[in-house]
Write a protein that holds these residues in place. Structure first.
Motif, short mmCIF file in Angstrom:
data_model
loop_
_atom_site.label_atom_id
_atom_site.label_comp_id
_atom_site.label_asym_id
_atom_site.label_seq_id
_atom_site.Cartn_x
_atom_site.Cartn_y
_atom_site.Cartn_z
N GLY A 111 53.76 35.78 25.97
CA GLY A 111 53.07 36.19 24.74
C GLY A 111 52.65 35.04 23.85
O GLY A 111 52.05 35.27 22.80
N PHE A 170 52.03 33.04 18.86
CA PHE A 170 51.76 34.22 19.68
C PHE A 170 50.25 34.30 19.94
O PHE A 170 49.45 34.15 19.02
N THR A 171 49.91 34.53 21.19
CA THR A 171 48.51 34.51 21.60
C THR A 171 47.66 35.46 20.76
O THR A 171 46.58 35.10 20.30
N ASP A 172 48.17 36.68 20.53
CA ASP A 172 47.33 37.64 19.78
C ASP A 172 47.15 37.21 18.32
O ASP A 172 46.07 37.39 17.75
#
Ligand code: NI
Length: 179
Positions: A111, A170-172
């Motif tokens: 993530g 976090f990627t998002d």
């Protein structure tokens, strides 16, 4: 492999597990049933997790074995394909002092992603599961993937090598902030 061959997907250890911090031991004998089984398990696991590479340490096997490979994906035309490779007892030589920054992620740090500097041009060598020598020059993403997996065998995870700490997250969230 027969149609009914069972997939053996192993659990990928996550950062915090002390096994990811151990230095893996050299493989001393090639072409054994145990080694072939390990590699099939690693290939099944990498495919199930949709990864670009996997080190044996990530499934808790402290041996110097890595696999990597990237298929051509029309959704990511900028990502160069890398031949599916099994590399045992790998070593590498840096062919240029030049490094470049690039995004990395890791199945052991799910993530998240971060920007890591890597050598752009290397020569690596190692052996396949039968003991055949593999020696290649690699640059760009191919060189990056190798160095990431090699680090796993040294007990190093990519967050250790991030220089721009603000790039790690976090990627998002990073994508939302960048939008
Ligand atoms: Ni990784």
């Amino acid at each position: 492999m027969t149609v009914n061959a069972p997939m053996t997907v192993r659990k990928v250890l996550r950062m915090g597990d002390p096994r990811l911090r151990q230095v893996a031991q050299p493989v001393t004998v090639y072409d054994t049933a145990e080694l072939h089984e390990l590699i099939v398990d690693m290939q099944d696991t990498m495919a199930a997790y949709d990864g670009a590479g996997l080190a044996a340490t990530q499934i808790g096997v402290m041996q110097r074995v890595m696999i990597f490979g990237v298929d051509t994906n029309p959704r990511y035309p900028e990502v160069e394909p890398i031949e599916m490779t099994v590399l045992i007892n790998p070593e590498f030589t840096v062919l240029s002092d030049e490094r470049e920054n690039g995004w990395e992620a890791c199945l052991s740090v799910p993530g998240m992603r971060g920007i890591v500097p890597r050598y752009t041009h290397i020569q690596y060598r190692g052996y396949d599961e039968f003991g055949n020598l593999i020696e290649r020059e690699a640059s760009g993403f191919h060189a990056r993937v190798f160095q990431h997996e090699f680090d796993h065998l040294q007990g190093i995870l990519y967050p250790d090598k991030i220089e721009d700490r603000l790039s790690f997250g976090f990627t998002d969230e990073l994508q939302a902030a960048d939008a």
